[in-house]
Motif scaffolding. Structure first.
Motif, mmCIF file in Angstrom:
data_model
loop_
_atom_site.group_PDB
_atom_site.id
_atom_site.type_symbol
_atom_site.label_atom_id
_atom_site.label_comp_id
_atom_site.label_asym_id
_atom_site.label_seq_id
_atom_site.Cartn_x
_atom_site.Cartn_y
_atom_site.Cartn_z
ATOM 1 N N ILE A 9 4.261 3.723 5.927
ATOM 2 C CA ILE A 9 2.765 3.983 5.392
ATOM 3 C C ILE A 9 2.455 3.016 4.227
ATOM 4 O O ILE A 9 1.294 2.414 4.268
ATOM 5 N N SER A 12 2.476 -0.878 5.555
ATOM 6 C CA SER A 12 1.401 -1.099 6.102
ATOM 7 C C SER A 12 0.126 -1.041 5.305
ATOM 8 O O SER A 12 -0.769 -1.975 5.342
ATOM 9 N N ASN A 13 0.003 -0.299 4.313
ATOM 10 C CA ASN A 13 -1.228 0.000 3.232
ATOM 11 C C ASN A 13 -1.096 -1.506 2.389
ATOM 12 O O ASN A 13 -2.388 -1.763 2.052
ATOM 13 N N GLY A 16 -2.618 -6.403 3.838
ATOM 14 C CA GLY A 16 -4.107 -6.389 4.171
ATOM 15 C C GLY A 16 -4.351 -7.982 4.346
ATOM 16 O O GLY A 16 -3.630 -8.748 4.960
ATOM 17 N N ASN A 146 -6.503 2.637 14.592
ATOM 18 C CA ASN A 146 -5.971 2.017 13.331
ATOM 19 C C ASN A 146 -4.328 2.018 13.727
ATOM 20 O O ASN A 146 -3.688 1.134 12.930
ATOM 21 N N SER A 150 -2.281 -1.201 12.744
ATOM 22 C CA SER A 150 -1.061 -1.274 11.859
ATOM 23 C C SER A 150 0.049 -2.039 12.655
ATOM 24 O O SER A 150 0.861 -2.796 11.787
ATOM 25 N N GLY A 203 -1.804 -1.048 -3.310
ATOM 26 C CA GLY A 203 -1.797 -0.369 -2.198
ATOM 27 C C GLY A 203 -0.713 0.291 -2.158
ATOM 28 O O GLY A 203 -0.384 1.157 -1.130
ATOM 29 N N ALA A 206 0.102 4.554 -1.409
ATOM 30 C CA ALA A 206 -0.310 5.217 -0.334
ATOM 31 C C ALA A 206 0.826 6.370 0.142
ATOM 32 O O ALA A 206 0.189 7.567 0.277
ATOM 33 N N SER A 292 -7.851 -2.675 7.187
ATOM 34 C CA SER A 292 -7.908 -2.455 5.560
ATOM 35 C C SER A 292 -8.727 -1.828 5.274
ATOM 36 O O SER A 292 -9.064 -1.176 4.200
ATOM 37 N N VAL A 295 -9.520 1.551 5.966
ATOM 38 C CA VAL A 295 -8.855 2.491 5.175
ATOM 39 C C VAL A 295 -9.442 2.400 3.804
ATOM 40 O O VAL A 295 -9.661 3.302 3.250
#
Length: 508
Positions: A9, A12-13, A16, A146, A150, A203, A206, A292, A295
């Motif tokens: 998580i 991936s966050n 972007g 999403n 990802s 990011g 997350a 991105s 989110v």
């Protein structure tokens, strides 16, 4: 969730639009020395991440980055940092700008040089409305999509690195064309914000949002946050190396500053006759930033909700639709902020240069909040993060240096934007009859932030990072470090005094 699920998580966050552009702009700014910039950004984010882990564990709350400074330092600091959080919604404009710059390969009429045309601006505004609409109406449908996005965000950068290295490798690139640091080592410091590096690594927090669903969160959450940062920085380093070693020699006649692409990896793939990779990259340039941005719109709505809870925005902004459970008014306000950043900035680098400074100031305020909560008698701390006593001030000092190193060209816009929160505080300040502290107490509690921003602005103008060079290197950076240490302890003392003089109940 276990360690690997939370790490995925976080990773991936972080990934972007930054991977699509930062390697180019960092190389233009610092040459091969940009590799040091990525490592420095990773160190800063690791320190700040530990601070946020402790804050999230001891005071879990949606939109915590907007709430913690208010609790720790009072309404003036809460308003100014909250204003910065609201402005950071402009980061979604950077994701949209990334889509537009890659889309220009197929739609050349959307860009004129490095600026959106009127038609391009119309398309960008349409994308902004679509992203807001996905959060407004179709959250569940897009949430499923999403998951696919990802996968692309992780796989495509790795495929790009392998394909570029396999296509051709120019040895000696780390020392040729002016050497490892052709523009001086100070340039690799400027690349942190100006090259989009800080923006790209943002990011990392997350996994904190999922701490309630984690197995053994005291161990897995801090470890997964740090692991996400390490994996992302390693990927960015690989992308930077791939860019440095595969740019054709014909483009380096004027050094790294002369390398110029509108869609860096897509155009580089075409130059290397990798049409299949170019097609994949142009498709991913819509999927990755789009995912991105989606989110980001959802998270920004939570932050805007928290700002209304702080009193920075009218309380009707807090209204949540009873049928969909979505804060529609917060989404509409965020859309307006995104549009404002698209209008004057246009290009990805111009937006992220300012956004990087906004993030760094929010990081610094979080470090102060951690110091206050730790020092205040009876304050709640969990002890999740050992060594917080030195981690908080060190992260504040490093964040201050990164802000300063972004240079006068960016700070002359970013810092006055934040200082605009001062008249906003005076405009929105509650009447003392409602229970708020006196104006004198509030100004005293938050004076450190106003002084800090004013001194940073002055030092930036005097210093060697695109300033007047009246204060030459390295004395300018040493001065910033001394000022930051003094301000941190001033801020902690003010915060402890604020908590001691506040009502027991925290703001609603």
């Amino acid at each position: 969730m276990g360690f690997w699920g939370l790490t995925a998580i976080g990773f991936s966050n972080i990934v972007g639009s930054g991977w699509l552009f930062a390697a180019l702009y960092a190389a233009q700014t610092a040459g091969p020395a940009a590799l040091l910039s990525w490592i420095g950004a990773g160190v800063l984010c690791a320190l700040v991440a530990l601070v946020m882990v402790e804050l999230g564990a001891s005071r879990p709350e949606g939109g915590g980055t907007a709430r913690w400074p208010l609790y720790a330092s009072g309404r003036l600091v809460g308003t100014m940092i909250g204003w910065s959080v609201l402005l950071s919604v402009g980061g979604t404009a950077a994701e949209i700008s990334a889509i537009m710059q890659y889309a220009a390969h197929y739609l050349p009429w959307v860009y004129d040089g490095h600026t959106l045309t009127a038609a391009g601006l119309g398309v960008a505004l349409g994308l902004s409305i679509v992203l807001t609409g996905l959060n407004w109406f179709a959250v569940r449908v897009f949430a499923r999509l999403n998951n696919v996005v990802s996968v692309f965000k992780i796989v495509v950068p790795l495929v790009t690195v392998v394909a570029l290295f396999a296509s051709g490798f120019h040895s000696g690139r780390l020392t040729a064309h002016g050497g490892f640091a052709p523009y001086g080592y100070a340039a690799c410091l400027s690349a942190l914000a100006g090259g989009g590096i800080v923006y790209s690594v943002n990011g990392f927090q997350a996994p904190l949002d999922f701490s309630g669903e984690a197995r053994n969160p005291r161990r897995t959450v801090p470890a997964s946050v740090l692991a996400g940062i390490v994996l992302a920085v390693l990927m960015y380093l690989a992308l930077q190396l791939a860019f440095l070693f595969t740019v054709p020699d014909s483009l380096l006649g004027h050094g790294w500053k002369g390398v110029d692409f509108d869609s860096p990896f897509g155009q580089l793939a075409l130059l290397l006759n990798l049409q299949w990779l170019s097609s994949l990259l142009y498709a991913d340039a819509v999927l990755s930033p789009g995912g991105s941005a989606y989110v980001g719109v959802a998270i920004d709505a939570r932050h805007t909700y928290a700002l209304a809870k702080n009193g920075l925005l009218p309380r009707p902004v807090m209204r949540v639709d009873p049928h969909r459970g979505i804060p529609h008014r917060a989404l509409a306000l965020n859309l307006a902020v995104i549009v404002v950043f698209l209008l004057p900035f246009g290009g990805w680098q111009n937006i992220v240069s300012v956004m990087g400074d906004m993030y760094l100031l929010i990081y610094g305020a979080s470090a102060v909040a951690a110091g206050v909560f730790r020092a205040a008698p009876g304050a709640r701390t969990t002890g999740w993060v050992p060594g917080l006593r030195w981690i908080a001030p060190v992260s504040f000092v490093i964040a201050s240096e990164f802000v300063y190193w972004s240079g006068w060209h960016d700070l002359r816009l970013a810092l006055p934007l934040v200082l605009a929160g001062l008249p906003l505080f005076l405009l929105l300040r509650r009447d003392p009859a409602t229970g708020a502290r006196s104006l004198g107490d509030e100004l005293r509690d938050g004076a450190w932030l106003v002084a800090y921003l004013a001194v940073l602005t002055l030092l930036s103008w005097l210093g060697s990072f695109k300033g007047s060079d009246r204060l030459p290197a390295p004395y300018d950076s040493l001065t910033v470090a001394v000022v930051a240490i003094a301000v941190f302890w001033w801020a902690v003392r003010s915060g402890v005094r604020h908590l001691a003089g506040s009502a027991p109940a925290e703001p609603a």
